[in-house]
Design an enzyme around this catalytic site. Structure first.
Site, PDB file in Angstrom:
ATOM      1  N   GLU A  54      28.084  23.165  38.604  1.00  0.00           N
ATOM      2  CA  GLU A  54      29.541  23.123  38.528  1.00  0.00           C
ATOM      3  C   GLU A  54      30.212  23.391  39.869  1.00  0.00           C
ATOM      4  O   GLU A  54      31.220  22.792  40.196  1.00  0.00           O
ATOM      5  CB  GLU A  54      30.044  24.116  37.476  1.00  0.00           C
ATOM      6  CG  GLU A  54      31.405  23.794  36.892  1.00  0.00           C
ATOM      7  CD  GLU A  54      32.584  24.183  37.791  1.00  0.00           C
ATOM      8  OE1 GLU A  54      33.676  23.606  37.635  1.00  0.00           O
ATOM      9  OE2 GLU A  54      32.408  25.083  38.641  1.00  0.00           O
ATOM     10  N   ASP A  55      29.639  24.277  40.664  1.00  0.00           N
ATOM     11  CA  ASP A  55      30.240  24.541  41.972  1.00  0.00           C
ATOM     12  C   ASP A  55      29.155  24.661  43.031  1.00  0.00           C
ATOM     13  O   ASP A  55      28.046  25.151  42.762  1.00  0.00           O
ATOM     14  CB  ASP A  55      31.087  25.812  41.934  1.00  0.00           C
ATOM     15  CG  ASP A  55      32.154  25.827  43.026  1.00  0.00           C
ATOM     16  OD1 ASP A  55      32.295  24.798  43.731  1.00  0.00           O
ATOM     17  OD2 ASP A  55      32.857  26.835  43.169  1.00  0.00           O
ATOM     18  N   HIS A 113      30.432  30.123  36.941  1.00  0.00           N
ATOM     19  CA  HIS A 113      31.416  29.050  37.059  1.00  0.00           C
ATOM     20  C   HIS A 113      31.684  28.836  38.554  1.00  0.00           C
ATOM     21  O   HIS A 113      30.782  28.464  39.286  1.00  0.00           O
ATOM     22  CB  HIS A 113      32.677  29.470  36.288  1.00  0.00           C
ATOM     23  CG  HIS A 113      33.574  28.345  35.907  1.00  0.00           C
ATOM     24  ND1 HIS A 113      34.598  28.479  34.999  1.00  0.00           N
ATOM     25  CD2 HIS A 113      33.627  27.061  36.316  1.00  0.00           C
ATOM     26  CE1 HIS A 113      35.231  27.337  34.847  1.00  0.00           C
ATOM     27  NE2 HIS A 113      34.659  26.452  35.661  1.00  0.00           N
ATOM     28  N   ILE A 115      32.174  29.563  42.552  1.00  0.00           N
ATOM     29  CA  ILE A 115      31.533  30.485  43.480  1.00  0.00           C
ATOM     30  C   ILE A 115      32.189  30.382  44.858  1.00  0.00           C
ATOM     31  O   ILE A 115      32.817  29.380  45.191  1.00  0.00           O
ATOM     32  CB  ILE A 115      30.016  30.219  43.620  1.00  0.00           C
ATOM     33  CG1 ILE A 115      29.766  28.800  44.155  1.00  0.00           C
ATOM     34  CG2 ILE A 115      29.309  30.434  42.295  1.00  0.00           C
ATOM     35  CD1 ILE A 115      28.286  28.502  44.415  1.00  0.00           C
ATOM     36  N   HIS A 133      31.331  34.182  32.957  1.00  0.00           N
ATOM     37  CA  HIS A 133      31.928  34.198  31.615  1.00  0.00           C
ATOM     38  C   HIS A 133      30.913  34.686  30.582  1.00  0.00           C
ATOM     39  O   HIS A 133      30.513  33.933  29.694  1.00  0.00           O
ATOM     40  CB  HIS A 133      32.413  32.803  31.229  1.00  0.00           C
ATOM     41  CG  HIS A 133      33.402  32.206  32.162  1.00  0.00           C
ATOM     42  ND1 HIS A 133      34.658  32.739  32.360  1.00  0.00           N
ATOM     43  CD2 HIS A 133      33.331  31.107  32.959  1.00  0.00           C
ATOM     44  CE1 HIS A 133      35.314  31.999  33.238  1.00  0.00           C
ATOM     45  NE2 HIS A 133      34.531  31.004  33.619  1.00  0.00           N
ATOM     46  N   ASN A 167      38.719  30.381  36.813  1.00  0.00           N
ATOM     47  CA  ASN A 167      37.970  29.140  36.984  1.00  0.00           C
ATOM     48  C   ASN A 167      37.241  29.122  38.317  1.00  0.00           C
ATOM     49  O   ASN A 167      36.039  28.951  38.384  1.00  0.00           O
ATOM     50  CB  ASN A 167      38.911  27.939  36.873  1.00  0.00           C
ATOM     51  CG  ASN A 167      38.217  26.603  36.920  1.00  0.00           C
ATOM     52  OD1 ASN A 167      37.558  26.266  37.891  1.00  0.00           O
ATOM     53  ND2 ASN A 167      38.361  25.829  35.852  1.00  0.00           N
ATOM     54  N   ASP A 168      37.990  29.311  39.399  1.00  0.00           N
ATOM     55  CA  ASP A 168      37.395  29.229  40.728  1.00  0.00           C
ATOM     56  C   ASP A 168      37.900  30.385  41.576  1.00  0.00           C
ATOM     57  O   ASP A 168      38.884  31.063  41.235  1.00  0.00           O
ATOM     58  CB  ASP A 168      37.723  27.881  41.379  1.00  0.00           C
ATOM     59  CG  ASP A 168      36.811  27.575  42.566  1.00  0.00           C
ATOM     60  OD1 ASP A 168      35.749  28.220  42.688  1.00  0.00           O
ATOM     61  OD2 ASP A 168      37.155  26.699  43.375  1.00  0.00           O
ATOM     62  N   ASN A 224      42.708  24.878  39.085  1.00  0.00           N
ATOM     63  CA  ASN A 224      41.259  24.752  39.051  1.00  0.00           C
ATOM     64  C   ASN A 224      40.658  25.175  40.387  1.00  0.00           C
ATOM     65  O   ASN A 224      40.599  26.345  40.690  1.00  0.00           O
ATOM     66  CB  ASN A 224      40.886  23.312  38.673  1.00  0.00           C
ATOM     67  CG  ASN A 224      39.463  23.176  38.193  1.00  0.00           C
ATOM     68  OD1 ASN A 224      38.540  23.683  38.796  1.00  0.00           O
ATOM     69  ND2 ASN A 224      39.273  22.467  37.090  1.00  0.00           N
ATOM     70  N   ASP A 269      38.513  18.494  40.451  1.00  0.00           N
ATOM     71  CA  ASP A 269      38.019  19.764  39.943  1.00  0.00           C
ATOM     72  C   ASP A 269      37.950  20.788  41.081  1.00  0.00           C
ATOM     73  O   ASP A 269      38.937  21.417  41.410  1.00  0.00           O
ATOM     74  CB  ASP A 269      36.643  19.512  39.303  1.00  0.00           C
ATOM     75  CG  ASP A 269      36.219  20.583  38.325  1.00  0.00           C
ATOM     76  OD1 ASP A 269      36.444  21.760  38.616  1.00  0.00           O
ATOM     77  OD2 ASP A 269      35.639  20.241  37.270  1.00  0.00           O
ATOM     78  N   ASN A 270      36.805  20.943  41.697  1.00  0.00           N
ATOM     79  CA  ASN A 270      36.654  21.890  42.801  1.00  0.00           C
ATOM     80  C   ASN A 270      36.945  21.224  44.142  1.00  0.00           C
ATOM     81  O   ASN A 270      36.848  20.006  44.285  1.00  0.00           O
ATOM     82  CB  ASN A 270      35.234  22.464  42.810  1.00  0.00           C
ATOM     83  CG  ASN A 270      34.995  23.375  41.624  1.00  0.00           C
ATOM     84  OD1 ASN A 270      35.707  24.339  41.416  1.00  0.00           O
ATOM     85  ND2 ASN A 270      33.982  23.056  40.831  1.00  0.00           N
TER      86      ASN A 270
END
Length: 356
Positions: A54-55, A113, A115, A133, A167-168, A224, A269-270
């Site tokens: 995800e990241d 999630h 980082i 989470h 989220n981030d 986000n 997103d990121n």
């Protein structure tokens, strides 16, 4: 009742109740569009990263950190708890290594999630901040990276009522950071239905330090990704539902002042930032409806967008990579080093390609 039937009935009911406003909002927010393939050369899938990535963040000398195994409402569940990997982008083998975590940490409920890595200017120690989470809660874990044995020493867990749906994150010190809350409510029923229906810009950015915790920016539909400019004078916040990257000026007291918003034309997103050029790299979802449905027969595509000269009067927004989901589904992050592009996903593979 199947997920597709339920969601379709829900959308139909909301459309009838709220009329054209809801329909137009859904179409705009979910960026429902098809892709023309735009591939890069020499793309390969990284081993051991089939549960999402995800990241991703890259620091000095091409050392990348990757979070994998995110369990997130509405997305396919991974097999087992999450993990953190490192990847040496200077090593031609491109072999991700799972980082061991100190025994004082609960790995069974680890659900990583966003980082962020922070390198201390005083001693070059590397600190890794991880949004976690456990049991679908929201907290931040702070680790110290022990490079000699590729491990993470857990230093502390940070919880706060303002960090209710993180989220981030972007670290700005050994114990300070900015974080995005992607929802206003913490209850899943409210976040998945009420916020979707009301569609209000209620999410925010929080600044945290041991002595100062406060909301420093708000008014986002779904805040986000977040990151800093190379000189640390500006922050970039991605509003995934409004298809914008917001530029904010950072003040001496860590307050943020809005400068402008740059349209990116996709559900990004990121965001990662090239430390030399200042270019922004974004992993994006070109069709949010397909991502939401997660149907492997009609998979969500992936898109990488670069923003150059974001502080100029005319930033340049370019699509660098696009795939209709046959190669990689649900891209959430893109990061570059040494002519290579890393593309991570919410729940699928991790890809590395040559940029030229």
């Amino acid at each position: 009742m199947g997920k597709l039937v339920f969601i379709s009935l829900l959308v139909a009911a909301l459309s009838a109740l709220l009329g054209e406003r809801f329909v137009n909002l859904r179409r705009r927010a979910l960026a429902s569009r098809e892709l023309v393939q735009n591939h890069l050369p020499n793309c390969v899938t990284l081993k051991n990263l089939n549960q999402g990535s995800e990241d991703i963040t890259i620091i000095r000398d091409g050392l990348a950190f990757i979070s994998t195994g995110l369990s997130y409402p509405g997305m396919p569940d991974p097999d087992g708890p999450g993990k953190i990997y490192s990847l040496d982008l200077q090593d031609p083998r491109l072999k991700p290594l799972e980082l061991r975590v100190s025994r004082n940490f609960d790995l069974d409920s680890f659900n990583p999630h966003g980082i962020s890595a922070y390198v201390s200017p005083s001693d070059d120690e590397i600190y890794l901040f991880v949004v976690n989470h456990p049991h679908h809660g929201s907290q931040v874990e702070v680790f110290q990276f022990v490079e000699d044995d590729q491990s993470l020493l857990h230093l502390k867990t940070i919880k706060h009522e303002l960090l209710h749906s993180v989220n981030d994150i972007v670290a700005v010190g050994v114990d300070s950071f900015y974080a995005t809350n992607d929802h206003y409510f913490s209850n899943t029923a409210f976040t998945s239905l009420i916020e979707l229906v009301l569609a209000q810009p209620w999410t925010n950015v929080v600044y945290y330090s041991p002595d100062d915790v406060r909301v420093v920016a708000e008014g986002y539909y779904l805040a986000n990704g977040i990151n800093t400019s190379p000189d640390k004078q500006h922050l970039y916040v991605v509003d995934v539902l409004d298809h914008n990257v917001h530029v904010l000026e950072r003040k001496e007291d860590n307050a943020l002042v809005p400068v402008k918003a740059v349209a990116v034309g996709s559900m990004c997103d990121n965001v990662e930032v090239d430390p030399e050029t200042g270019d922004l790299w974004l992993g994006c979802h070109p069709n949010g409806w397909k991502l939401f449905m997660c149907d492997t027969k009609d998979p969500p595509g992936s898109e990488v967008i670069r923003v150059q000269n974001i502080h100029s009067d005319q930033p340049e927004v370019t699509q660098v990579y696009a795939d209709d989901g046959q190669v990689i589904m649900g891209s959430s992050v893109a990061a570059t080093y040494g002519g290579k592009l890393l593309i991570g996903t919410v729940f699928h593979k991790t890809l590395v390609c040559d940029l030229k």
